[in-house]
Design a protein around this motif. Structure first.
Motif, PDB file in Angstrom:
ATOM      1  N   ASN A 145       0.831  -1.205   0.000  1.00 46.39           N
ATOM      2  CA  ASN A 145       0.000   0.000   0.000  1.00 46.39           C
ATOM      3  C   ASN A 145       0.865   1.255   0.000  1.00 46.39           C
ATOM      4  O   ASN A 145       1.291   1.711   1.048  1.00 46.39           O
ATOM      5  N   GLY A 146       1.106   1.774  -1.211  1.00 55.53           N
ATOM      6  CA  GLY A 146       1.809   3.056  -1.265  1.00 55.53           C
ATOM      7  C   GLY A 146       0.825   4.188  -1.393  1.00 55.53           C
ATOM      8  O   GLY A 146       1.176   5.346  -1.400  1.00 55.53           O
ATOM      9  N   GLU A 147      -0.479   3.859  -1.517  1.00 57.84           N
ATOM     10  CA  GLU A 147      -1.465   4.843  -1.901  1.00 57.84           C
ATOM     11  C   GLU A 147      -1.566   6.037  -0.958  1.00 57.84           C
ATOM     12  O   GLU A 147      -1.758   7.163  -1.377  1.00 57.84           O
ATOM     13  N   TRP A 148      -1.473   5.766   0.319  1.00 58.05           N
ATOM     14  CA  TRP A 148      -1.648   6.860   1.267  1.00 58.05           C
ATOM     15  C   TRP A 148      -0.325   7.525   1.608  1.00 58.05           C
ATOM     16  O   TRP A 148      -0.278   8.531   2.271  1.00 58.05           O
ATOM     17  N   LEU A 149       0.740   6.868   1.185  1.00 60.80           N
ATOM     18  CA  LEU A 149       2.031   7.288   1.721  1.00 60.80           C
ATOM     19  C   LEU A 149       2.974   7.868   0.679  1.00 60.80           C
ATOM     20  O   LEU A 149       3.906   8.565   1.003  1.00 60.80           O
ATOM     21  N   SER A 150       2.716   7.577  -0.584  1.00 62.40           N
ATOM     22  CA  SER A 150       3.699   8.014  -1.571  1.00 62.40           C
ATOM     23  C   SER A 150       3.086   8.969  -2.579  1.00 62.40           C
ATOM     24  O   SER A 150       1.893   9.224  -2.582  1.00 62.40           O
ATOM     25  N   ALA A 151       3.937   9.480  -3.451  1.00 56.07           N
ATOM     26  CA  ALA A 151       3.478  10.409  -4.492  1.00 56.07           C
ATOM     27  C   ALA A 151       2.611   9.643  -5.487  1.00 56.07           C
ATOM     28  O   ALA A 151       2.708   8.422  -5.599  1.00 56.07           O
ATOM     29  N   PRO A 152       1.745  10.354  -6.231  1.00 51.11           N
ATOM     30  CA  PRO A 152       0.888   9.673  -7.195  1.00 51.11           C
ATOM     31  C   PRO A 152       1.704   8.882  -8.214  1.00 51.11           C
ATOM     32  O   PRO A 152       2.783   9.313  -8.617  1.00 51.11           O
ATOM     33  N   THR A 153       1.154   7.743  -8.598  1.00 51.88           N
ATOM     34  CA  THR A 153       1.848   6.935  -9.602  1.00 51.88           C
ATOM     35  C   THR A 153       1.295   7.239 -10.987  1.00 51.88           C
ATOM     36  O   THR A 153       1.788   6.731 -11.969  1.00 51.88           O
ATOM     37  N   ALA A 154       0.246   8.060 -11.062  1.00 49.19           N
ATOM     38  CA  ALA A 154      -0.334   8.411 -12.362  1.00 49.19           C
ATOM     39  C   ALA A 154      -0.484   9.919 -12.434  1.00 49.19           C
ATOM     40  O   ALA A 154      -0.298  10.630 -11.453  1.00 49.19           O
ATOM     41  N   GLU A 155      -0.801  10.391 -13.627  1.00 42.21           N
ATOM     42  CA  GLU A 155      -0.991  11.826 -13.851  1.00 42.21           C
ATOM     43  C   GLU A 155      -2.475  12.085 -13.966  1.00 42.21           C
ATOM     44  O   GLU A 155      -3.221  11.252 -14.446  1.00 42.21           O
ATOM     45  N   PHE A 156      -2.884  13.264 -13.547  1.00 34.51           N
ATOM     46  CA  PHE A 156      -4.274  13.628 -13.788  1.00 34.51           C
ATOM     47  C   PHE A 156      -4.332  15.062 -14.270  1.00 34.51           C
ATOM     48  O   PHE A 156      -3.761  15.958 -13.656  1.00 34.51           O
ATOM     49  N   SER A 157      -5.018  15.250 -15.362  1.00 31.10           N
ATOM     50  CA  SER A 157      -5.185  16.618 -15.854  1.00 31.10           C
ATOM     51  C   SER A 157      -6.632  17.031 -15.627  1.00 31.10           C
ATOM     52  O   SER A 157      -7.559  16.288 -15.957  1.00 31.10           O
ATOM     53  N   SER A 158      -6.825  18.227 -15.048  1.00 33.75           N
ATOM     54  CA  SER A 158      -8.183  18.691 -14.758  1.00 33.75           C
ATOM     55  C   SER A 158      -9.002  18.862 -16.030  1.00 33.75           C
ATOM     56  O   SER A 158     -10.224  18.940 -15.984  1.00 33.75           O
ATOM     57  N   ALA A 159      -8.305  18.906 -17.186  1.00 31.02           N
ATOM     58  CA  ALA A 159      -9.036  19.051 -18.440  1.00 31.02           C
ATOM     59  C   ALA A 159      -9.966  17.858 -18.669  1.00 31.02           C
ATOM     60  O   ALA A 159     -10.880  17.913 -19.482  1.00 31.02           O
ATOM     61  N   LYS A 160      -9.726  16.772 -17.931  1.00 30.25           N
ATOM     62  CA  LYS A 160     -10.574  15.598 -18.106  1.00 30.25           C
ATOM     63  C   LYS A 160     -11.947  15.779 -17.465  1.00 30.25           C
ATOM     64  O   LYS A 160     -12.846  14.995 -17.702  1.00 30.25           O
ATOM     65  N   LEU A 161     -12.089  16.766 -16.615  1.00 30.49           N
ATOM     66  CA  LEU A 161     -13.393  17.012 -15.999  1.00 30.49           C
ATOM     67  C   LEU A 161     -14.196  17.933 -16.912  1.00 30.49           C
ATOM     68  O   LEU A 161     -13.716  18.991 -17.305  1.00 30.49           O
ATOM     69  N   PRO A 162     -15.422  17.545 -17.246  1.00 33.18           N
ATOM     70  CA  PRO A 162     -16.189  18.356 -18.195  1.00 33.18           C
ATOM     71  C   PRO A 162     -16.562  19.719 -17.625  1.00 33.18           C
ATOM     72  O   PRO A 162     -16.760  19.871 -16.425  1.00 33.18           O
ATOM     73  N   GLU A 163     -16.623  20.678 -18.517  1.00 33.95           N
ATOM     74  CA  GLU A 163     -17.088  22.024 -18.132  1.00 33.95           C
ATOM     75  C   GLU A 163     -18.603  21.990 -17.998  1.00 33.95           C
ATOM     76  O   GLU A 163     -19.285  21.296 -18.742  1.00 33.95           O
ATOM     77  N   PRO A 164     -19.166  22.741 -17.041  1.00 33.78           N
ATOM     78  CA  PRO A 164     -20.630  22.774 -16.959  1.00 33.78           C
ATOM     79  C   PRO A 164     -21.246  23.402 -18.212  1.00 33.78           C
ATOM     80  O   PRO A 164     -20.633  24.269 -18.839  1.00 33.78           O
ATOM     81  N   GLY A 165     -22.443  22.954 -18.559  1.00 37.15           N
ATOM     82  CA  GLY A 165     -23.142  23.499 -19.727  1.00 37.15           C
ATOM     83  C   GLY A 165     -23.689  24.888 -19.430  1.00 37.15           C
ATOM     84  O   GLY A 165     -23.381  25.480 -18.395  1.00 37.15           O
ATOM     85  N   PRO A 166     -24.500  25.407 -20.330  1.00 34.92           N
ATOM     86  CA  PRO A 166     -25.029  26.753 -20.126  1.00 34.92           C
ATOM     87  C   PRO A 166     -25.972  26.806 -18.926  1.00 34.92           C
ATOM     88  O   PRO A 166     -26.598  25.807 -18.580  1.00 34.92           O
ATOM     89  N   PRO A 167     -26.073  27.942 -18.251  1.00 33.95           N
ATOM     90  CA  PRO A 167     -26.950  28.051 -17.079  1.00 33.95           C
ATOM     91  C   PRO A 167     -28.398  27.727 -17.448  1.00 33.95           C
ATOM     92  O   PRO A 167     -28.879  28.198 -18.480  1.00 33.95           O
ATOM     93  N   PRO A 168     -29.086  26.900 -16.659  1.00 32.17           N
ATOM     94  CA  PRO A 168     -30.434  26.485 -17.022  1.00 32.17           C
ATOM     95  C   PRO A 168     -31.509  27.504 -16.646  1.00 32.17           C
ATOM     96  O   PRO A 168     -32.599  27.444 -17.155  1.00 32.17           O
ATOM     97  N   ARG A 169     -31.227  28.374 -15.727  1.00 31.69           N
ATOM     98  CA  ARG A 169     -32.256  29.340 -15.331  1.00 31.69           C
ATOM     99  C   ARG A 169     -31.720  30.745 -15.528  1.00 31.69           C
ATOM    100  O   ARG A 169     -30.532  30.980 -15.374  1.00 31.69           O
ATOM    101  N   THR A 170     -32.614  31.643 -15.786  1.00 34.56           N
ATOM    102  CA  THR A 170     -32.173  33.035 -15.862  1.00 34.56           C
ATOM    103  C   THR A 170     -32.216  33.627 -14.461  1.00 34.56           C
ATOM    104  O   THR A 170     -33.025  33.216 -13.628  1.00 34.56           O
TER     105      THR A 170
END
Ligand code: FES
Length: 466
Positions: A145-170
């Motif tokens: 278990n290195g998960e809690w103790l070591s640096a990440p073993t993978a990369e994550f780019s925030s670009a992978k999280l979708p942007e919210p769509g247009p506002p639904p209410r005025t």
């Protein structure tokens, strides 16, 4: 504990690494089951260290976190079978709590092969020995278990999280806001003049930003300071607690009213101490966008309201909901994108988030449901959560905060709003709330008489128990 299984036993890798597993067992069944295995001379891998508790209901997810933080490779929780608990229902409460904890661990990218639950009775020595074999093999597959103790073993780019769509209410019109503000001031004046309350807590213009700030109004003349518009983001429930000298009128949106209900439910507030003034809220705006928490909100006014104020006037009690906004909550798309990633990338994302935590505890201070005199993270004997602002302590703090709020969070989103590091606490809260809704069919209610999901159980609750 470096070499805990004999070579060739199948419970050790070629490099002589053997998994370390901490088993939390209840005293009456599972511990006796383990004892029975020994008495019956059954063999099982020696990789397990047992921590005995009186009941599995005592199992706080914090214990599992601490074990991982201290280097355990796997955790097992075991208690009596349903119906056999010596404290009648402890294991049934534990089942829900651990189920939600396992979901959270999965969201964070912890390998699910590290976390196990089981029912084992005092007579089930054979089951215990088989269980330990199975759990050890599973943790062995997961590796150290290195998960809690070591640096990440993978990369994550925030670009992978979708942007919210247009506002639904005025956004509501200036006229509607002005009308609501006027009705609010009239009601506040009246409540103060008639002595029904000693103070009104609402919103006033802030000096430095376009967000409204809390206003404490104690004289009828001062009611002119009160305002209502789509920038009234803050949850004011926090300010009603521990006020002496008469009742408090509290301006509340639906999400805030759920926090007030939570405080009433948990005896932090008495009903005669608070007059709830529900405000007909059509959504709060953050910059030029509707706040994510408002997308799925289907009520205009809380059923807890003693009064309701809106552009059309003032009414006693609550007024009917105006209908559901069916636009998808942008947080759900982000969670979906996260859950489709491999665990190591998910873990990298969350490590990146938690690494930014400066342990300012603004999330705790702003949350109406965080009211303990001494927070677990401030306790030093024992020190459950390590103090340095980095590494496993940051993970533990953020996980414990989320678990303590699971089933109680009103989704007011204040924690995410005030976090100076912009940690996506909103995604954790949303994920837990959705998981609870999916599994137990309940959401946090604005009715204080309705129990929260983790303070109750059903005998047939599903659980990933062996
Ligand atoms: Fe065994 Fe409660 S006493 S689970």
């Amino acid at each position: 504990m470096s070499k805990v299984a004999p070579a060739g036993s199948g419970y050790q890798t070629a490099g002589e690494w053997a998994p370390r597993i901490v088993a939390f067992t209840c005293n009456w069944c599972s511990y006796s089951g383990a004892d029975m295995a020994g008495t019956a001379r059954l063999t099982y891998p020696a990789n397990v260290r047992i921590v005995r508790m009186l009941c599995s209901g005592r199992m706080d997810p914090l214990f599992a976190l601490k074990a991982f933080e201290e280097g355990a490779d796997g955790v097992l929780v075991s208690g009596c079978h349903p119906g056999d608990c010596h404290y009648v229902q402890g294991n049934l409460y534990a089942r829900r709590r651990l189920e939600i904890f396992a979901d959270l661990m999965e969201l964070l990218g912890l390998d699910p092969r590290r976390l196990h639950f089981a029912w084992v009775s005092a007579s089930e020595g054979v089951k215990w020995s088989e269980l330990i074999g199975r759990v050890t093999r599973s943790v062995l597959e997961a590796g150290p278990n290195g998960e809690w103790l070591s640096a990440p073993t993978a990369e994550f780019s925030s670009a992978k999280l979708p942007e919210p769509g247009p506002p639904p209410r005025t956004a509501p019109t200036r006229d509607a806001n002005a009308a609501t503000t006027s009705h609010l001031r009239q009601l506040a004046r009246r409540l103060l003049e008639e002595g029904e309350v000693s103070r009104v807590i609402g919103y006033a213009e802030g000096a430095q930003s376009d967000q409204m700030v809390p206003a404490f109004v104690e004289t009828p003349e001062d009611a002119e300071r009160l305002v209502w518009n789509e920038r009234c983001y803050a949850n004011l429930a926090n300010y009603a607690v521990h006020r002496s000298g008469g009742a408090t009128a509290l301006i509340a949106k639906t999400c805030d009213a759920k926090s007030i209900a939570g405080l009433l439910r948990e005896n932090q507030l008495r009903r005669d101490e608070v007059v709830v003034v529900g405000v007909s809220c059509s959504g709060i705006w953050h910059g030029d966008r509707l706040a994510a928490k408002c997308y799925g909100c289907d009520e205009d006014v809380s059923p807890l309201a003693d009064w309701t104020v809106g552009p059309d006037g003032t009414a006693r009690g609550s007024i009917p909901a105006a209908g559901r906004d069916t636009s998808p909550d942008p947080r759900d798309a982000a969670l979906e994108a996260l859950s489709s990633l491999p665990p190591d990338e998910r873990l990298a994302f969350w490590q990146g988030e938690f690494d930014r935590c400066i342990r300012c505890y603004a999330c705790r201070a702003v949350c109406p449901m965080c009211y303990c005199d001494t927070c677990i993270t401030d306790k030093h004997r024992p020190q459950w959560i390590s103090a340095p602002q980095s590494g496993p302590g940051n993970t533990s703090w953020n996980v414990v905060r989320a678990m303590h709020l699971a089933g109680r969070c009103s989704d007011c989103d204040e924690c995410a709003r005030v976090c100076p590091s912009g940690i996506r606490l909103d995604l954790i809260n949303r994920s837990l709330a959705q998981g609870i809704k999916r599994k137990y069919g309940t959401m946090v209610s604005a009715d204080p008489a309705v129990k929260t999901a983790l303070t109750t159980y059903r005998p047939d609750d599903a659980g990933r128990f062996v």
